[in-house]
Design an enzyme around this catalytic site. Structure first.
Site, PDB file in Angstrom:
ATOM      1  N   HIS A 129      33.219 -76.039 -39.529  1.00 42.56           N
ATOM      2  CA  HIS A 129      34.623 -75.518 -38.651  1.00 42.56           C
ATOM      3  C   HIS A 129      35.510 -74.881 -39.618  1.00 42.56           C
ATOM      4  O   HIS A 129      36.203 -73.764 -39.475  1.00 42.56           O
ATOM      5  CB  HIS A 129      35.221 -76.888 -38.300  1.00 42.56           C
ATOM      6  CG  HIS A 129      34.788 -77.402 -36.940  1.00 42.56           C
ATOM      7  ND1 HIS A 129      35.404 -78.410 -36.447  1.00 42.56           N
ATOM      8  CD2 HIS A 129      33.726 -76.903 -36.214  1.00 42.56           C
ATOM      9  CE1 HIS A 129      34.599 -78.723 -35.114  1.00 42.56           C
ATOM     10  NE2 HIS A 129      33.506 -77.712 -34.913  1.00 42.56           N
TER      11      HIS A 129
ATOM     12  N   PHE B 171      39.830 -85.663 -38.283  1.00 44.64           N
ATOM     13  CA  PHE B 171      41.026 -85.307 -37.829  1.00 44.64           C
ATOM     14  C   PHE B 171      41.129 -83.700 -37.490  1.00 44.64           C
ATOM     15  O   PHE B 171      40.943 -82.812 -38.487  1.00 44.64           O
ATOM     16  CB  PHE B 171      42.220 -85.538 -38.621  1.00 44.64           C
ATOM     17  CG  PHE B 171      43.673 -85.175 -38.164  1.00 44.64           C
ATOM     18  CD1 PHE B 171      44.646 -85.742 -37.297  1.00 44.64           C
ATOM     19  CD2 PHE B 171      44.153 -83.825 -38.543  1.00 44.64           C
ATOM     20  CE1 PHE B 171      45.803 -85.313 -36.771  1.00 44.64           C
ATOM     21  CE2 PHE B 171      45.218 -83.316 -37.679  1.00 44.64           C
ATOM     22  CZ  PHE B 171      46.043 -83.989 -37.011  1.00 44.64           C
ATOM     23  N   GLU B 172      41.582 -83.262 -36.320  1.00 41.77           N
ATOM     24  CA  GLU B 172      41.775 -81.964 -36.028  1.00 41.77           C
ATOM     25  C   GLU B 172      42.645 -81.917 -34.808  1.00 41.77           C
ATOM     26  O   GLU B 172      42.411 -82.728 -33.748  1.00 41.77           O
ATOM     27  CB  GLU B 172      40.400 -81.211 -35.522  1.00 41.77           C
ATOM     28  CG  GLU B 172      39.520 -80.830 -36.789  1.00 41.77           C
ATOM     29  CD  GLU B 172      37.879 -80.371 -36.245  1.00 41.77           C
ATOM     30  OE1 GLU B 172      37.695 -80.481 -34.962  1.00 41.77           O
ATOM     31  OE2 GLU B 172      37.553 -79.391 -36.895  1.00 41.77           O
ATOM     32  N   VAL B 173      43.404 -80.928 -34.703  1.00 43.08           N
ATOM     33  CA  VAL B 173      44.085 -80.293 -33.531  1.00 43.08           C
ATOM     34  C   VAL B 173      43.945 -78.919 -33.464  1.00 43.08           C
ATOM     35  O   VAL B 173      44.270 -78.394 -34.578  1.00 43.08           O
ATOM     36  CB  VAL B 173      45.717 -80.688 -33.699  1.00 43.08           C
ATOM     37  CG1 VAL B 173      46.282 -80.138 -32.397  1.00 43.08           C
ATOM     38  CG2 VAL B 173      45.836 -82.193 -33.970  1.00 43.08           C
TER      39      VAL B 173
END
Ligand SMILES: Nc1nc2c(ncn2[C@@H]2O[C@H](COP(=O)(O)OP(=O)(O)O)[C@@H](O)[C@H]2O)c(=O)[nH]1
Ligand SMILES: [Mg+2]
Length: 410
Positions: A333, A296-298
């Site tokens: 990241h 999950f990443e925004v």
């Protein structure tokens, strides 16, 4: 027109405005939510649906990397219900194989039901092989925005010339014996390297400013009552997460050495008020293995395309750990976010309830869960358990933990 009719019209308009205000203002918004969000409607940019093939970032596209064959007039896209001025220039993005179709279908259904049916954001699908007709048909039917299908250029999914393939093969064999998860997989390594360094410069992604990564078989347990993309943009956030944990050390034994090398070579890229305290317990000498879970990443695509991030990725990539070890895109990241961004540019979305096997993020706070029609069991919330790093994030940012967290510690 009679004055009675005008009075009736005015009355109906005022009533609608009051109803709209009540329904928006009673739903939970992100913590520390900037109330200006509600009054800046119309500031968002138009989403760009065309493919820019003239981008300046090297996409390595000696082959055609955009598949437009699904865009037949037979598949009609629903009209947008959300005025485009309300939306941010953003897209969902999924890396998947054709065989993932039913697992990604489950994820899309949930993202649509809980959020995107009201927004119709685009969805970009990327694959190292061409997507088949079934994949395109099923996903296009489920996504309420426009779908785009991209093929990954071969030089983004292969060995760079400085990698010794025999050495890499021996590593895979050794990791297989040691039963390290995905340790023997070549494709998993290409996937991690792609997610670390390339997805954001695929030509389909170049027009967008923000992305939301979605993987197959995830679950969303609560309504999402606000637009996370807009929240990111308007609050100057560059990276966000819902789950964090410790990395499996045997997959990254020399990652921190490589990061330290980058830090000494490129001190200009290290943010002053960074999140080193999230990553290290001794001021940067060693890595504590904490990372944000990147399934999950925004996040901001512009940040990932910045010189700072590209220099960081290139420096790590030269050291070969994607192939000689099994560096995951999550620690890659996360370390970048922790060092290249200011602390306050990283956001934790308590309100977005999420599951990816085997961990659950269920929002802390009963009223939030009730308001958002959540169906997760709060005792399964991973955030405050011993193997989560989320407490550290709260500590280094001086944010008080949400009320009721103690009940979810064990
Ligand atoms: N196109 C493509 N996608 C892949 C490949 N391997 C993994 N993925 C995708 O990469 C993401 C992460 O893979 P996944 O199997 O979920 O790994 P995990 O979450 O770490 O267990 C998912 O979106 C997968 O669909 C591959 O070989 N080709
Ligand atoms: Mg996964």
């Amino acid at each position: 027109m009679s004055s009675g009719y005008i009075r009736y019209l005015l009355f109906a308009l005022v009533g609608l405005a009051i109803l709209g205000f009540i329904s928006r203002s009673s739903l939970p918004l992100p913590e520390r939510y900037d109330s200006s969000l509600l009054s800046t409607k119309g500031k968002g940019q138009e989403p760009v649906n065309t493919v820019n093939t003239g981008g300046t970032v090297n996409t390595g596209n000696t082959v055609n990397t955009v598949d437009t064959s699904h865009q037949s007039p037979a598949i009609s896209q629903p009209q947008s219900l959300t005025p485009s001025g309300d939306r941010v220039n953003a897209t969902f993005v999924t890396l998947a194989r054709n065989s993932d179709v039913w697992d990604i279908a489950k994820s899309i259904r949930q993202v649509e039901d809980r959020f995107n049916r009201n927004y119709h954001y685009d969805w970009v699908f990327l694959n190292d092989k061409p997507f088949d007709d079934t994949f395109k048909k099923i996903t296009t039917s489920l996504v309420s925005g426009t779908t785009h299908y991209g093929i990954i250029p071969p030089d983004h999914w292969s060995y760079p010339d400085w990698i010794d393939r025999d050495k890499a093969k021996k590593v895979r064999e050794d990791m297989k014996e040691r039963k390290i998860i995905y340790g023997d997989s070549e494709s998993y390594r290409h996937m991690c390297r792609y997610e670390s360094g390339f997805f954001f410069r695929h030509e389909l992604m170049l027009n967008y400013e923000f992305y939301w990564r979605v993987e197959p078989s995830i679950q969303l347990f609560c309504d999402i009552s606000f637009d996370p993309f807009r929240y990111m943009k308007e609050n100057n956030k560059k990276y966000s997460f819902v789950l964090s944990l410790y990395e499996y050390f045997d997959t990254i034994p020399t990652l921190w050495d490589s990061v330290q090398k980058f830090m000494s070579a490129s001190p200009q890229h290290i943010a002053e008020d960074n999140s080193m305290g999230f990553l290290s317990d001794d001021g940067g000498k060693t890595y504590n293995k904490c990372h944000f879970w990147s399934n999950f990443e925004v996040g901001s695509l512009e940040w990932l395309r910045s010189d700072a991030y590209i220099d960081y990725f290139n420096s790590l990539d030269k050291d070969g750990g994607f192939f000689y070890e099994r560096w995951g895109d999550a620690p890659v990241h996360s370390i970048a976010a922790g060092l290249l961004l200011k602390k306050e540019e990283i956001h934790f979305f308590n309100e977005i309830a999420y599951y990816h096997v085997p961990f659950t993020h269920c929002p802390t706070g009963e009223q939030t869960r009730l308001d958002l029609k959540c169906h997760c069991n709060p005792s399964e919330n991973f955030d405050w358990k011993g193997y989560s790093c989320t407490s550290r994030y709260f500590q280094i940012n001086d944010i008080p933990k949400p009320e009721g967290y103690e009940k979810e510690e064990n």
